[in-house]
Motif scaffolding. Sequence first.
Motif, PDB file in Angstrom:
ATOM      1  N   THR A 491       0.828  -1.211   0.000  1.00 16.81           N
ATOM      2  CA  THR A 491       0.000   0.000   0.000  1.00 16.81           C
ATOM      3  C   THR A 491       0.858   1.255   0.000  1.00 16.81           C
ATOM      4  O   THR A 491       0.560   2.229  -0.712  1.00 16.81           O
ATOM      5  N   VAL A 492       1.933   1.239   0.787  1.00 18.47           N
ATOM      6  CA  VAL A 492       2.857   2.386   0.783  1.00 18.47           C
ATOM      7  C   VAL A 492       3.464   2.572  -0.601  1.00 18.47           C
ATOM      8  O   VAL A 492       3.538   3.688  -1.133  1.00 18.47           O
ATOM      9  N   GLY A 493       3.913   1.482  -1.202  1.00 19.78           N
ATOM     10  CA  GLY A 493       4.531   1.572  -2.519  1.00 19.78           C
ATOM     11  C   GLY A 493       3.589   2.125  -3.570  1.00 19.78           C
ATOM     12  O   GLY A 493       3.956   3.005  -4.359  1.00 19.78           O
ATOM     13  N   VAL A 494       2.345   1.627  -3.590  1.00 22.65           N
ATOM     14  CA  VAL A 494       1.377   2.106  -4.573  1.00 22.65           C
ATOM     15  C   VAL A 494       1.037   3.573  -4.322  1.00 22.65           C
ATOM     16  O   VAL A 494       1.013   4.392  -5.257  1.00 22.65           O
ATOM     17  N   SER A 495       0.792   3.937  -3.075  1.00 18.72           N
ATOM     18  CA  SER A 495       0.371   5.301  -2.755  1.00 18.72           C
ATOM     19  C   SER A 495       1.450   6.323  -3.094  1.00 18.72           C
ATOM     20  O   SER A 495       1.180   7.338  -3.763  1.00 18.72           O
ATOM     21  N   LEU A 496       2.672   6.068  -2.645  1.00 22.53           N
ATOM     22  CA  LEU A 496       3.738   7.063  -2.838  1.00 22.53           C
ATOM     23  C   LEU A 496       4.243   7.096  -4.272  1.00 22.53           C
ATOM     24  O   LEU A 496       4.522   8.174  -4.808  1.00 22.53           O
ATOM     25  N   SER A 497       4.367   5.945  -4.913  1.00 22.41           N
ATOM     26  CA  SER A 497       4.849   5.952  -6.298  1.00 22.41           C
ATOM     27  C   SER A 497       3.830   6.588  -7.234  1.00 22.41           C
ATOM     28  O   SER A 497       4.202   7.204  -8.247  1.00 22.41           O
ATOM     29  N   THR A 498       2.538   6.453  -6.916  1.00 24.36           N
ATOM     30  CA  THR A 498       1.503   7.060  -7.755  1.00 24.36           C
ATOM     31  C   THR A 498       1.411   8.563  -7.533  1.00 24.36           C
ATOM     32  O   THR A 498       1.312   9.350  -8.482  1.00 24.36           O
ATOM     33  N   ALA A 499       1.451   8.980  -6.280  1.00 21.15           N
ATOM     34  CA  ALA A 499       1.218  10.391  -5.959  1.00 21.15           C
ATOM     35  C   ALA A 499       2.453  11.264  -6.173  1.00 21.15           C
ATOM     36  O   ALA A 499       2.321  12.451  -6.501  1.00 21.15           O
ATOM     37  N   LEU A 500       3.651  10.708  -5.977  1.00 19.74           N
ATOM     38  CA  LEU A 500       4.854  11.541  -5.941  1.00 19.74           C
ATOM     39  C   LEU A 500       5.791  11.332  -7.140  1.00 19.74           C
ATOM     40  O   LEU A 500       6.870  11.919  -7.165  1.00 19.74           O
ATOM     41  N   HIS A 501       5.385  10.520  -8.105  1.00 16.57           N
ATOM     42  CA  HIS A 501       6.300  10.265  -9.219  1.00 16.57           C
ATOM     43  C   HIS A 501       6.444  11.518 -10.093  1.00 16.57           C
ATOM     44  O   HIS A 501       5.543  12.362 -10.171  1.00 16.57           O
ATOM     45  N   ILE A 502       7.597  11.616 -10.734  1.00 15.74           N
ATOM     46  CA  ILE A 502       7.897  12.735 -11.639  1.00 15.74           C
ATOM     47  C   ILE A 502       8.343  12.136 -12.963  1.00 15.74           C
ATOM     48  O   ILE A 502       9.086  11.146 -12.999  1.00 15.74           O
ATOM     49  N   GLU A 503       7.893  12.700 -14.058  1.00 12.92           N
ATOM     50  CA  GLU A 503       8.327  12.216 -15.373  1.00 12.92           C
ATOM     51  C   GLU A 503       8.532  13.394 -16.315  1.00 12.92           C
ATOM     52  O   GLU A 503       7.914  14.448 -16.168  1.00 12.92           O
ATOM     53  N   ARG A 504       9.405  13.146 -17.287  1.00 17.38           N
ATOM     54  CA  ARG A 504       9.672  14.193 -18.265  1.00 17.38           C
ATOM     55  C   ARG A 504      10.182  13.556 -19.548  1.00 17.38           C
ATOM     56  O   ARG A 504      10.974  12.604 -19.511  1.00 17.38           O
ATOM     57  N   THR A 505       9.722  14.068 -20.669  1.00 12.91           N
ATOM     58  CA  THR A 505      10.195  13.637 -21.984  1.00 12.91           C
ATOM     59  C   THR A 505      10.877  14.827 -22.646  1.00 12.91           C
ATOM     60  O   THR A 505      10.325  15.936 -22.660  1.00 12.91           O
ATOM     61  N   ALA A 506      12.082  14.595 -23.190  1.00 13.80           N
ATOM     62  CA  ALA A 506      12.851  15.708 -23.750  1.00 13.80           C
ATOM     63  C   ALA A 506      13.568  15.263 -25.024  1.00 13.80           C
ATOM     64  O   ALA A 506      13.798  14.067 -25.253  1.00 13.80           O
ATOM     65  N   ARG A 507      13.903  16.245 -25.845  1.00 16.37           N
ATOM     66  CA  ARG A 507      14.737  16.030 -27.037  1.00 16.37           C
ATOM     67  C   ARG A 507      16.146  16.452 -26.673  1.00 16.37           C
ATOM     68  O   ARG A 507      16.391  17.611 -26.339  1.00 16.37           O
ATOM     69  N   LEU A 508      17.087  15.495 -26.727  1.00 11.34           N
ATOM     70  CA  LEU A 508      18.459  15.776 -26.304  1.00 11.34           C
ATOM     71  C   LEU A 508      19.446  15.336 -27.374  1.00 11.34           C
ATOM     72  O   LEU A 508      19.221  14.345 -28.084  1.00 11.34           O
ATOM     73  N   VAL A 509      20.534  16.064 -27.449  1.00 10.25           N
ATOM     74  CA  VAL A 509      21.704  15.643 -28.232  1.00 10.25           C
ATOM     75  C   VAL A 509      22.849  15.442 -27.251  1.00 10.25           C
ATOM     76  O   VAL A 509      22.841  16.005 -26.146  1.00 10.25           O
ATOM     77  N   PRO A 510      23.825  14.606 -27.584  1.00  4.64           N
ATOM     78  CA  PRO A 510      24.963  14.423 -26.681  1.00  4.64           C
ATOM     79  C   PRO A 510      25.593  15.756 -26.302  1.00  4.64           C
ATOM     80  O   PRO A 510      25.801  16.633 -27.136  1.00  4.64           O
ATOM     81  N   GLY A 511      25.847  15.889 -25.014  1.00  6.89           N
ATOM     82  CA  GLY A 511      26.374  17.136 -24.476  1.00  6.89           C
ATOM     83  C   GLY A 511      25.339  17.940 -23.724  1.00  6.89           C
ATOM     84  O   GLY A 511      25.694  18.824 -22.929  1.00  6.89           O
ATOM     85  N   GLU A 512      24.045  17.644 -23.939  1.00  3.56           N
ATOM     86  CA  GLU A 512      22.991  18.343 -23.221  1.00  3.56           C
ATOM     87  C   GLU A 512      22.602  17.556 -21.966  1.00  3.56           C
ATOM     88  O   GLU A 512      22.995  16.414 -21.781  1.00  3.56           O
ATOM     89  N   ALA A 513      21.807  18.198 -21.103  1.00  5.80           N
ATOM     90  CA  ALA A 513      21.421  17.580 -19.834  1.00  5.80           C
ATOM     91  C   ALA A 513      19.937  17.797 -19.589  1.00  5.80           C
ATOM     92  O   ALA A 513      19.320  18.737 -20.103  1.00  5.80           O
ATOM     93  N   LEU A 514      19.388  16.921 -18.789  1.00  7.41           N
ATOM     94  CA  LEU A 514      17.983  16.962 -18.407  1.00  7.41           C
ATOM     95  C   LEU A 514      17.908  17.037 -16.890  1.00  7.41           C
ATOM     96  O   LEU A 514      18.555  16.250 -16.190  1.00  7.41           O
ATOM     97  N   THR A 515      17.129  17.979 -16.360  1.00  6.72           N
ATOM     98  CA  THR A 515      16.945  18.119 -14.913  1.00  6.72           C
ATOM     99  C   THR A 515      15.592  17.556 -14.526  1.00  6.72           C
ATOM    100  O   THR A 515      14.569  17.889 -15.143  1.00  6.72           O
ATOM    101  N   LEU A 516      15.589  16.738 -13.481  1.00  5.14           N
ATOM    102  CA  LEU A 516      14.357  16.073 -13.085  1.00  5.14           C
ATOM    103  C   LEU A 516      14.378  15.806 -11.587  1.00  5.14           C
ATOM    104  O   LEU A 516      15.170  14.987 -11.106  1.00  5.14           O
TER     105      LEU A 516
END
Length: 648
Positions: A491-516
């Motif tokens: 129950t803890v795993g389902v509740s916290l992973s569902t409510a607090l997850h963060i996701e991001r999709t980005a277009r990157l080339v080598p040398g760039e960075a993604l903050t998450l």
Amino acid sequence: MIPELGHFALILAGVVALVQGVLPMAGAAQQRARWMALARPASVMQALLVLLAFGCLAQAFVGNDFSVAYVAAHSNTRLPFLYRIAAVWGAHEGSLLLWVVLLSGCGVLAAFTSRAFAAPFVARLLAVLGLLGAGFIAFILFTSNPFLRLDPALTDGRDLNPLLQDLGLVLHPPMLYLGYVGFVVAFAAVVAALLGGRVEAHALRWLRTWLALAWMALTLGIALGSWWAYRELGWGGWWFWDPVENASLLPWLVATALLHTLPVALKRGHLLAWTVALILLAFALSLLGIFLVRSGSLASVHAFAADPARGAFILALLLLSVVPALLLFVRRLPVLRAPSDVPLCARTILLLANNGLLLAATATVLLGTLYPLLVDAWGLGTVSVGAAYYQAVFVPLLVPLLLLLGVGPLLPWGERRGVVVLRAVRWPMAGAALAVWGAWQGLASLTAGAGFGVALAGWIVGAALAAVRDARCAPAVYGMVLAHVGVAVFTVGVSLSTALHIERTARLVPGEALTLGGYVLSFVAVHADAGPNYRAQRATFQVTGDDGTRATLFPEKRRYAGSAMPMTEVAIDARWDRDLYLALGEPLDAGAWTVRAYVKPFIRWIWAGCLLMALGAGAALVERGLLAVRRRGAIPAALRTAVTVTRT
């Protein structure tokens, strides 16, 4: 000639299974001891012949015998050895043969663990298993023969589905099928008892072991399937409410209700008819799952086959086994009535409420799974039932179920006063408050939904700790407590992973960075790589985090030799309190790539909770085994001391 030997062994196994199903049953009806005595040797012979057939098919895969159509369709010379073995059950025909292997093996185990029962009961039990085995073997031989030859033979095969080239294929199907087969044994035992005119307490105690084993295996099988999908499909989720996923959840929900009802039938004499009905329902839903997966009626990544003839055969097998059993159950209902002089106690009433909620949850999942099929069959169009339906209908049923889970174990059998229930909730309430306070102090943010889930988990753990300290607890209760703690962790795993997850999709080339979410994912480079049967583009990401994380991740985009479909191989930086999940998407212009990144807090607690649930069932099995041995006076003093110390 090895495939022909396997084919012949399977034919002989079908004949032996038919003999096992007919003669012992007739012997029990006519009190012919010799005919009844055939049941045990026939079950052993059937298991050996089925195992021989399975071994011949495995040898065809290991030896790259591409004159066998099934091998040519699902293997090739470049396939790694482990996956060559797992490919035996990687498609419809072989997976059904694995089912029959497990069914016949459990039949042998049932034959040799039922020696204390009367000969007619054992004969009927093994006869029902023999008839079911004969039905499944006939299904293989007439619609799904894995030993068919190709003429001319191919020099190399296609390949195993790339989605199946994972450790999950090695572990998930055998464990899932073992759970299903356990319900088949329970069904056979109940039918045997009903044919004999009564269901006795010692038969229920024997059944309890089989049901706990089946529930444990099915729990692990479902968890392994979820873990496999999470790692392999690349979308960061652990449950998609896919119809085939639901097909395994349905018997699990009924079996959970059954495990809570069976003690009432044993201790109080109540709910015997209800217990028998749940066993029949668990078996029927197991066969329904086979029908859904193999009939071609569902569009799913998990579905095996799309042949309506196969679906019709399974449906006929389902009806021929379930309908007579239901008619027999109705006929024996007067024998199954509870004694009128034993009043219902508070704990029994709560267990009935528990059963009602579990069956309501089963009904919602069944409706969501079958409704699109029925709409399509009636020509009313096409509909899709997705996660929104289950979150709106299924999830609310779990809240009162979890609340009951924190009260029921604390109530003594026979107690009918409401004040006892009020006293029992003190520990769960303290556990809920402490859990919320700990989450509030330890997490950077806590939504209302996540806090409520944590409170429910604390409620269950508080009740479990109170049950452990309660002097009334019998040794077998410790397995139940461990399973309930597993539910809390889940129950803890389902509740916290569902409510607090963060996701991001980005277009990157080598040398760039993604903050998450406090992490910086630096895209270093992409280079070509190769495996035994695939070529890949392998990316390198350097990860740094505000929490001191330093990691290097290598997500891949693979192309397998036997498939033109690109496959995503995710990279995961796993910790006890979160997963950093990275998937490499499609290549874009100018050397850029699509990158999907997720932070999944406490997601591993989901599978840890499932493991604890299964361990709880296993602990109960071990306790019962030790108690049985202790009653015979055969347990050494040193082992008794070791068990006592371990329990303490």
